[in-house]
Design a protein around this motif. Structure first.
Motif, PDB file in Angstrom:
ATOM      1  N   LEU A  86     -54.603  29.120 -15.175  1.00  0.00           N
ATOM      2  CA  LEU A  86     -55.084  27.841 -15.382  1.00  0.00           C
ATOM      3  C   LEU A  86     -55.307  27.650 -16.558  1.00  0.00           C
ATOM      4  N   GLY A  87     -55.771  28.562 -17.592  1.00  0.00           N
ATOM      5  CA  GLY A  87     -55.868  28.325 -18.864  1.00  0.00           C
ATOM      6  C   GLY A  87     -55.002  28.100 -19.851  1.00  0.00           C
ATOM      7  N   SER A  88     -53.460  28.938 -19.285  1.00  0.00           N
ATOM      8  CA  SER A  88     -52.412  28.754 -20.150  1.00  0.00           C
ATOM      9  C   SER A  88     -51.853  27.431 -19.819  1.00  0.00           C
ATOM     10  N   GLY A  89     -52.091  27.081 -18.328  1.00  0.00           N
ATOM     11  CA  GLY A  89     -51.330  25.539 -18.193  1.00  0.00           C
ATOM     12  C   GLY A  89     -52.161  24.461 -18.451  1.00  0.00           C
ATOM     13  N   LEU A  90     -53.562  24.535 -18.855  1.00  0.00           N
ATOM     14  CA  LEU A  90     -54.039  23.339 -19.178  1.00  0.00           C
ATOM     15  C   LEU A  90     -53.752  23.493 -20.659  1.00  0.00           C
ATOM     16  N   VAL A  91     -53.710  24.416 -21.394  1.00  0.00           N
ATOM     17  CA  VAL A  91     -53.482  24.487 -22.505  1.00  0.00           C
ATOM     18  C   VAL A  91     -51.988  23.835 -23.171  1.00  0.00           C
ATOM     19  N   SER A  92     -51.077  24.072 -22.299  1.00  0.00           N
ATOM     20  CA  SER A  92     -49.667  23.650 -22.388  1.00  0.00           C
ATOM     21  C   SER A  92     -49.512  21.923 -21.971  1.00  0.00           C
ATOM     22  N   ARG A  93     -50.578  21.606 -21.155  1.00  0.00           N
ATOM     23  CA  ARG A  93     -50.594  19.998 -20.788  1.00  0.00           C
ATOM     24  C   ARG A  93     -51.653  19.306 -21.472  1.00  0.00           C
ATOM     25  N   LEU A  94     -52.524  19.941 -22.119  1.00  0.00           N
ATOM     26  CA  LEU A  94     -53.370  19.158 -22.927  1.00  0.00           C
ATOM     27  C   LEU A  94     -53.045  19.120 -24.612  1.00  0.00           C
ATOM     28  N   THR A  95     -52.338  20.245 -25.019  1.00  0.00           N
ATOM     29  CA  THR A  95     -51.615  20.307 -26.320  1.00  0.00           C
ATOM     30  C   THR A  95     -50.111  20.192 -26.610  1.00  0.00           C
ATOM     31  N   SER A  96     -49.729  20.278 -27.759  1.00  0.00           N
ATOM     32  CA  SER A  96     -48.234  20.428 -28.008  1.00  0.00           C
ATOM     33  C   SER A  96     -47.776  21.861 -27.659  1.00  0.00           C
ATOM     34  N   GLN A  97     -48.402  22.933 -27.568  1.00  0.00           N
ATOM     35  CA  GLN A  97     -47.812  24.282 -27.140  1.00  0.00           C
ATOM     36  C   GLN A  97     -47.309  24.308 -25.866  1.00  0.00           C
ATOM     37  N   ARG A  98     -46.035  24.887 -25.841  1.00  0.00           N
ATOM     38  CA  ARG A  98     -45.210  25.340 -24.532  1.00  0.00           C
ATOM     39  C   ARG A  98     -46.219  26.240 -23.869  1.00  0.00           C
ATOM     40  N   GLU A  99     -45.893  26.260 -22.438  1.00  0.00           N
ATOM     41  CA  GLU A  99     -46.662  27.145 -21.610  1.00  0.00           C
ATOM     42  C   GLU A  99     -46.249  28.734 -21.691  1.00  0.00           C
ATOM     43  N   ASP A 100     -45.062  28.886 -22.144  1.00  0.00           N
ATOM     44  CA  ASP A 100     -44.689  30.228 -22.366  1.00  0.00           C
ATOM     45  C   ASP A 100     -45.444  30.960 -23.408  1.00  0.00           C
ATOM     46  N   ALA A 101     -45.783  29.926 -24.624  1.00  0.00           N
ATOM     47  CA  ALA A 101     -46.511  30.566 -25.925  1.00  0.00           C
ATOM     48  C   ALA A 101     -47.917  30.726 -25.673  1.00  0.00           C
ATOM     49  N   SER A 102     -48.629  29.801 -24.673  1.00  0.00           N
ATOM     50  CA  SER A 102     -49.986  29.983 -24.461  1.00  0.00           C
ATOM     51  C   SER A 102     -50.104  30.873 -23.428  1.00  0.00           C
ATOM     52  N   LEU A 103     -49.273  31.282 -22.322  1.00  0.00           N
ATOM     53  CA  LEU A 103     -49.212  32.560 -21.526  1.00  0.00           C
ATOM     54  C   LEU A 103     -49.444  33.761 -22.339  1.00  0.00           C
ATOM     55  N   ALA A 104     -48.267  33.705 -23.452  1.00  0.00           N
ATOM     56  CA  ALA A 104     -48.175  35.023 -24.139  1.00  0.00           C
ATOM     57  C   ALA A 104     -49.492  35.351 -24.832  1.00  0.00           C
ATOM     58  N   ALA A 105     -50.093  34.360 -25.225  1.00  0.00           N
ATOM     59  CA  ALA A 105     -51.439  34.488 -26.268  1.00  0.00           C
ATOM     60  C   ALA A 105     -52.423  34.962 -25.223  1.00  0.00           C
ATOM     61  N   PHE A 106     -52.567  34.169 -24.113  1.00  0.00           N
ATOM     62  CA  PHE A 106     -53.685  34.801 -23.032  1.00  0.00           C
ATOM     63  C   PHE A 106     -53.444  36.112 -22.486  1.00  0.00           C
ATOM     64  N   TYR A 107     -52.324  36.433 -22.208  1.00  0.00           N
ATOM     65  CA  TYR A 107     -51.783  37.747 -21.667  1.00  0.00           C
ATOM     66  C   TYR A 107     -52.207  38.826 -22.844  1.00  0.00           C
ATOM     67  N   LEU A 108     -51.614  38.634 -24.032  1.00  0.00           N
ATOM     68  CA  LEU A 108     -52.125  39.687 -24.878  1.00  0.00           C
ATOM     69  C   LEU A 108     -53.447  39.917 -25.046  1.00  0.00           C
ATOM     70  N   ILE A 109     -54.451  38.675 -25.324  1.00  0.00           N
ATOM     71  CA  ILE A 109     -55.798  38.980 -25.467  1.00  0.00           C
ATOM     72  C   ILE A 109     -56.319  39.726 -24.168  1.00  0.00           C
ATOM     73  N   SER A 110     -55.848  39.329 -22.756  1.00  0.00           N
ATOM     74  CA  SER A 110     -56.328  40.091 -21.653  1.00  0.00           C
ATOM     75  C   SER A 110     -55.943  41.678 -21.785  1.00  0.00           C
ATOM     76  N   LEU A 111     -54.895  41.775 -21.899  1.00  0.00           N
ATOM     77  CA  LEU A 111     -54.199  43.158 -22.201  1.00  0.00           C
ATOM     78  C   LEU A 111     -55.056  44.158 -23.053  1.00  0.00           C
ATOM     79  N   ALA A 112     -55.575  43.399 -24.191  1.00  0.00           N
ATOM     80  CA  ALA A 112     -56.148  44.312 -25.232  1.00  0.00           C
ATOM     81  C   ALA A 112     -57.560  44.329 -24.655  1.00  0.00           C
ATOM     82  N   LEU A 113     -58.207  43.370 -24.151  1.00  0.00           N
ATOM     83  CA  LEU A 113     -59.530  43.277 -23.557  1.00  0.00           C
ATOM     84  C   LEU A 113     -59.760  44.243 -22.455  1.00  0.00           C
TER      85      LEU A 113
END
Length: 291
Positions: A86-113
């Motif tokens: 949901l977070g990556s989808g909302l970021v892609s719809r509310l900002t200019s960033q594409r969903e693949d980029a926001s998903l990559a950012a979210f999953y990298l944070i999740s993996l490290a966490l």
């Protein structure tokens, strides 16, 4: 004949843990492989890999609080996966960033966490268990969870089948003629998370996406229509599970990697010999040039 029985049948007939592993993995094929087909057709194959990492911090939090208990780790994985989806989808719809980029950012944070959370309490053995699973140790709770996820997935695919197929072909057209476009997208992401959580119980967070995507990718070389594609992907997945479990039993290989590597072997063979593979394509090009 006796040798064939001893190799193919006896491991499943004689040992309950092999029967549980076979039952759970076959259920995963019925559920996860069609989801993998839709991921592939939607050009979201790497999304499955990203989401498999996304569930890690939730599962790790459940492990940190309750140890290797299925229900807390499952609930944690579901929550974490939904937050990332949901977070990556909302970021892609509310900002200019594409969903693949926001998903990559979210999953990298999740993996490290997730790795950090497991490291706070667990050992390297615990980390390996979470990352790579233990399909040979499935208990009643895990099998019930996988069965429930399979039922939910089949029902959801049956209800939203036409909308899912339409979104694969032309998502803009679906949104222009129906209000189902955006809801179906999020329903589909929920199915991806559910099946990765189910696969996590058997194959771990890193390998669960392998059973989802490799049979689908291999089946794509053989058929074009969506329904036969899903059926063939399920068949390839089941063959991979049976062969992988037999290999792990007879030559002492880790069961999860054996299943995924068998699926990889089917995929590589499909690249070469399938109707849309290398050999047929090259022969067709030669005949076309000769004509």
């Amino acid at each position: 004949m006796n040798m064939l029985h001893a190799f193919l049948v006896a491991p499943f007939a004689d040992y309950v843990f092999m029967q549980r592993a076979l039952f759970g993995s076959l259920l995963l094929c019925i559920s996860a492989c069609p989801v993998g087909v839709f991921l592939m057709l939607r050009r979201m194959s790497l999304t499955g890999d990203a989401m498999s990492h996304a569930i890690l911090p939730g599962a790790a939090t459940g492990f940190l609080l309750y140890g290797l208990q299925i229900i807390p780790m499952t609930i944690g994985g579901l929550i974490a996966g939904m937050v990332v989806a949901l977070g990556s989808g909302l970021v892609s719809r509310l900002t200019s960033q594409r969903e693949d980029a926001s998903l990559a950012a979210f999953y990298l944070i999740s993996l490290a966490l997730g790795v950090m959370i497991i490291s706070l309490r667990g050992s390297s053995v615990d980390l390996m268990h979470v990352l790579f699973g233990t399909v040979l140790a499935l208990n009643d709770d895990a099998l019930f969870l996988i069965t429930l996820i399979t039922v939910v997935t089949i029902v959801a695919l049956g209800i939203f089948w036409r909308a899912l197929v339409a979104e694969c072909m032309d998502p803009l057209f679906l949104r222009s003629v129906s209000r189902l476009g955006t809801p179906v997208h999020f329903v589909f992401l929920a199915l991806v998370v559910l099946n990765l959580v189910g696969g996590f119980q058997a194959l771990g967070t890193l390998l669960s996406v392998g059973l989802m995507m490799l049979p689908a990718a291999g089946a794509r070389f053989w058929v074009n229509r969506v329904a036969p594609l899903c059926a063939l992907a399920i068949g390839f997945g089941m063959i991979s599970c049976i062969a992988g479990l037999l290999l792990s039993y007879h030559i002492a290989l880790p069961s999860g990697p054996a299943i995924v590597l068998t699926a990889g072997a089917i995929y590589l063979a499909s690249i070469i010999v399938a109707p849309r593979g290398l050999i047929r394509s090259r022969n067709a090009n030669r005949h076309h040039r000769a004509a």
